[in-house]
Design a protein around this motif. Sequence first.
Motif, PDB file in Angstrom:
ATOM      1  N   ALA A 197       9.303  -6.596  -7.482  1.00  0.00           N
ATOM      2  CA  ALA A 197       9.264  -5.823  -8.768  1.00  0.00           C
ATOM      3  C   ALA A 197       8.496  -4.729  -8.895  1.00  0.00           C
ATOM      4  O   ALA A 197       7.947  -4.389  -8.026  1.00  0.00           O
ATOM      5  CB  ALA A 197       8.819  -6.938 -10.150  1.00  0.00           C
ATOM      6  N   TYR A 198       8.414  -4.123  -9.972  1.00  0.00           N
ATOM      7  CA  TYR A 198       7.476  -3.030  -9.934  1.00  0.00           C
ATOM      8  C   TYR A 198       6.750  -2.701 -11.121  1.00  0.00           C
ATOM      9  O   TYR A 198       6.915  -3.462 -12.185  1.00  0.00           O
ATOM     10  CB  TYR A 198       8.522  -1.706 -10.061  1.00  0.00           C
ATOM     11  N   VAL A 199       5.655  -2.218 -10.911  1.00  0.00           N
ATOM     12  CA  VAL A 199       4.630  -2.107 -11.956  1.00  0.00           C
ATOM     13  C   VAL A 199       4.538  -0.353 -12.387  1.00  0.00           C
ATOM     14  O   VAL A 199       4.267   0.258 -11.448  1.00  0.00           O
ATOM     15  CB  VAL A 199       3.230  -2.363 -11.723  1.00  0.00           C
ATOM     16  N   GLU A 200       4.877  -0.220 -13.815  1.00  0.00           N
ATOM     17  CA  GLU A 200       4.979   1.136 -14.048  1.00  0.00           C
ATOM     18  C   GLU A 200       3.537   1.588 -14.847  1.00  0.00           C
ATOM     19  O   GLU A 200       2.928   0.886 -15.480  1.00  0.00           O
ATOM     20  CB  GLU A 200       6.452   1.292 -15.033  1.00  0.00           C
ATOM     21  N   ASP A 201       3.763   3.034 -14.725  1.00  0.00           N
ATOM     22  CA  ASP A 201       2.578   3.562 -15.775  1.00  0.00           C
ATOM     23  C   ASP A 201       1.174   3.310 -15.506  1.00  0.00           C
ATOM     24  O   ASP A 201       0.406   3.152 -16.271  1.00  0.00           O
ATOM     25  CB  ASP A 201       2.631   3.229 -17.162  1.00  0.00           C
ATOM     26  N   LYS A 207      -8.137   3.982  -9.037  1.00  0.00           N
ATOM     27  CA  LYS A 207      -8.316   3.574  -7.624  1.00  0.00           C
ATOM     28  C   LYS A 207      -8.015   2.246  -7.319  1.00  0.00           C
ATOM     29  O   LYS A 207      -8.473   1.312  -7.829  1.00  0.00           O
ATOM     30  CB  LYS A 207      -9.887   3.919  -7.237  1.00  0.00           C
ATOM     31  N   PHE A 208      -7.358   2.306  -6.062  1.00  0.00           N
ATOM     32  CA  PHE A 208      -6.841   0.930  -5.614  1.00  0.00           C
ATOM     33  C   PHE A 208      -6.190   1.118  -4.393  1.00  0.00           C
ATOM     34  O   PHE A 208      -6.107   2.339  -3.879  1.00  0.00           O
ATOM     35  CB  PHE A 208      -5.814   0.281  -6.667  1.00  0.00           C
ATOM     36  N   LYS A 209      -5.659   0.087  -3.654  1.00  0.00           N
ATOM     37  CA  LYS A 209      -4.873   0.418  -2.306  1.00  0.00           C
ATOM     38  C   LYS A 209      -4.116  -0.968  -2.354  1.00  0.00           C
ATOM     39  O   LYS A 209      -4.021  -1.920  -3.012  1.00  0.00           O
ATOM     40  CB  LYS A 209      -6.118   0.127  -1.326  1.00  0.00           C
ATOM     41  N   ARG A 210      -3.264  -0.731  -1.363  1.00  0.00           N
ATOM     42  CA  ARG A 210      -1.946  -1.726  -0.890  1.00  0.00           C
ATOM     43  C   ARG A 210      -2.712  -2.973  -0.570  1.00  0.00           C
ATOM     44  O   ARG A 210      -3.581  -3.147   0.074  1.00  0.00           O
ATOM     45  CB  ARG A 210      -0.897  -1.217   0.128  1.00  0.00           C
ATOM     46  N   GLY A 211      -2.019  -3.994  -0.875  1.00  0.00           N
ATOM     47  CA  GLY A 211      -2.544  -5.335  -0.605  1.00  0.00           C
ATOM     48  C   GLY A 211      -3.436  -5.933  -1.771  1.00  0.00           C
ATOM     49  O   GLY A 211      -3.747  -7.128  -1.620  1.00  0.00           O
ATOM     50  N   GLN A 234       3.643  -0.950  -1.864  1.00  0.00           N
ATOM     51  CA  GLN A 234       3.949   0.249  -1.885  1.00  0.00           C
ATOM     52  C   GLN A 234       3.331   1.116  -3.283  1.00  0.00           C
ATOM     53  O   GLN A 234       3.653   0.374  -4.243  1.00  0.00           O
ATOM     54  CB  GLN A 234       5.480   0.778  -1.594  1.00  0.00           C
ATOM     55  N   VAL A 235       3.140   2.350  -2.963  1.00  0.00           N
ATOM     56  CA  VAL A 235       2.636   3.060  -4.140  1.00  0.00           C
ATOM     57  C   VAL A 235       3.423   4.466  -4.134  1.00  0.00           C
ATOM     58  O   VAL A 235       3.704   4.805  -3.196  1.00  0.00           O
ATOM     59  CB  VAL A 235       1.243   3.368  -4.245  1.00  0.00           C
ATOM     60  N   TYR A 244       1.569   6.463 -11.488  1.00  0.00           N
ATOM     61  CA  TYR A 244       1.765   5.555 -10.287  1.00  0.00           C
ATOM     62  C   TYR A 244       2.790   4.501 -10.845  1.00  0.00           C
ATOM     63  O   TYR A 244       2.932   3.946 -11.651  1.00  0.00           O
ATOM     64  CB  TYR A 244       0.749   5.044  -9.484  1.00  0.00           C
ATOM     65  N   ARG A 245       3.677   4.269  -9.650  1.00  0.00           N
ATOM     66  CA  ARG A 245       4.625   3.369  -9.824  1.00  0.00           C
ATOM     67  C   ARG A 245       4.388   2.166  -8.559  1.00  0.00           C
ATOM     68  O   ARG A 245       4.449   2.798  -7.379  1.00  0.00           O
ATOM     69  CB  ARG A 245       6.040   3.895  -9.881  1.00  0.00           C
ATOM     70  N   LEU A 246       3.953   0.853  -8.832  1.00  0.00           N
ATOM     71  CA  LEU A 246       3.618   0.237  -7.687  1.00  0.00           C
ATOM     72  C   LEU A 246       5.031  -0.889  -7.415  1.00  0.00           C
ATOM     73  O   LEU A 246       5.480  -1.496  -8.402  1.00  0.00           O
ATOM     74  CB  LEU A 246       2.667  -0.765  -8.201  1.00  0.00           C
ATOM     75  N   LYS A 247       5.266  -0.936  -5.948  1.00  0.00           N
ATOM     76  CA  LYS A 247       6.076  -2.012  -5.760  1.00  0.00           C
ATOM     77  C   LYS A 247       5.499  -3.390  -5.423  1.00  0.00           C
ATOM     78  O   LYS A 247       4.471  -3.067  -4.514  1.00  0.00           O
ATOM     79  CB  LYS A 247       6.721  -1.511  -4.394  1.00  0.00           C
ATOM     80  N   VAL A 248       5.899  -4.314  -5.920  1.00  0.00           N
ATOM     81  CA  VAL A 248       5.088  -5.653  -5.963  1.00  0.00           C
ATOM     82  C   VAL A 248       5.740  -6.673  -5.384  1.00  0.00           C
ATOM     83  O   VAL A 248       7.105  -6.993  -5.953  1.00  0.00           O
ATOM     84  CB  VAL A 248       4.549  -6.149  -7.428  1.00  0.00           C
ATOM     85  N   HIS A 249       5.254  -7.477  -4.273  1.00  0.00           N
ATOM     86  CA  HIS A 249       5.874  -8.738  -3.995  1.00  0.00           C
ATOM     87  C   HIS A 249       5.471  -9.934  -4.846  1.00  0.00           C
ATOM     88  O   HIS A 249       4.149 -10.197  -5.029  1.00  0.00           O
ATOM     89  CB  HIS A 249       5.592  -9.063  -2.747  1.00  0.00           C
ATOM     90  N   LEU A 250       6.403 -10.380  -5.793  1.00  0.00           N
ATOM     91  CA  LEU A 250       6.199 -11.462  -6.590  1.00  0.00           C
ATOM     92  C   LEU A 250       5.559 -12.697  -6.078  1.00  0.00           C
ATOM     93  O   LEU A 250       5.951 -13.002  -5.039  1.00  0.00           O
ATOM     94  CB  LEU A 250       7.173 -11.612  -7.496  1.00  0.00           C
ATOM     95  N   SER A 251       4.603 -13.460  -6.768  1.00  0.00           N
ATOM     96  CA  SER A 251       3.753 -14.438  -6.082  1.00  0.00           C
ATOM     97  C   SER A 251       4.619 -15.728  -6.436  1.00  0.00           C
ATOM     98  O   SER A 251       4.451 -16.768  -5.957  1.00  0.00           O
ATOM     99  CB  SER A 251       2.433 -14.693  -6.723  1.00  0.00           C
ATOM    100  N   THR A 252       5.681 -15.450  -7.518  1.00  0.00           N
ATOM    101  CA  THR A 252       6.309 -16.572  -7.923  1.00  0.00           C
ATOM    102  C   THR A 252       7.651 -16.487  -7.084  1.00  0.00           C
ATOM    103  O   THR A 252       8.467 -15.712  -7.245  1.00  0.00           O
ATOM    104  CB  THR A 252       6.926 -16.712  -9.358  1.00  0.00           C
TER     105      THR A 252
END
Length: 286
Positions: A197-201, A207-211, A234-235, A244-252
């Motif tokens: 999924a993706y996190v928008e806005d 300040k953050f990093k992948r992982g 990914q960012v 930024y738009r974040l690509k997220v690996h869902l935990s569920t």
Amino acid sequence: MQNLWQFFTRHFHWFLFLLLEVASGVMLFQYNNYQSSVWVSSANLMAGKVYELQANIEQFFSLTRNNEELSLRNFYLERQLDQLRRLYAEETGDTTAAERAELQALAQYKLIPAKVISSTLDRPDNMITIDKGKVDGVNPDMGVACGGGVVGVVYQVSDHYAVVIPVLNNSSRISCAIRGRGYFGYLTWKGGDPSIAYVEDIPRHAKFKRGEWVETSGYSSIFPHGISVGKILQVYNSRDGLSYRLKVHLSTDFGCLRDVCVISDSEIGERLRLQNIARDSLSKTH
């Protein structure tokens, strides 16, 4: 070959009997409405029993994996909680204040356990049905989570069942934040892979990093703060370049989702009434 022919010759009357029985059965159920309806009803009943047995078997063999995931998650949560308590105690000298604050924060929430009885993964408008409804205290706009993290939001409710809009739905919008950073956006799903999924806005100055992990922000009236959403893979820049738009690996893991909890907030009614009053007041002034 001669022995086979002798066998058929010796038992010819039995084969003829079976053939006539089958032919009479076909004619009986095909050309008589009552017998045909009885046959169809019986066949549907048997098919339902077979499907129910198959679902129970699949659920049984998935319990081991689910229990392992829940045990690991509980272990990590307990470790994090212990670390926070120790750090708070070292800073304040009060070894019980953190525990009191935690219990006070969770007191307003009630968890209603439920089981998933149907779900889809391959549609843009996926839905999940659970086996709890109004009589169990479930209402629309309640959050739904599992041992892995966020699942979705209750959409429609009957007396004994409820339909949930999961994260894997194009209309889903869940407020979330980067864990430990405080920057927040909203979670969306674009179809395709049910684990992504993706996190928008997310603001450009964040300040953050992948992982790093994404969790619920607590800024909505649906989910409390801190429920796991997923890990940043990914960012990207947004289309307008302002966020930024974040690509997220869902935990569920929606592919083996069985047991969930509906989150009932005892204070949600008061907050919604206050928001409606404020909204009506502003509309009148304009």
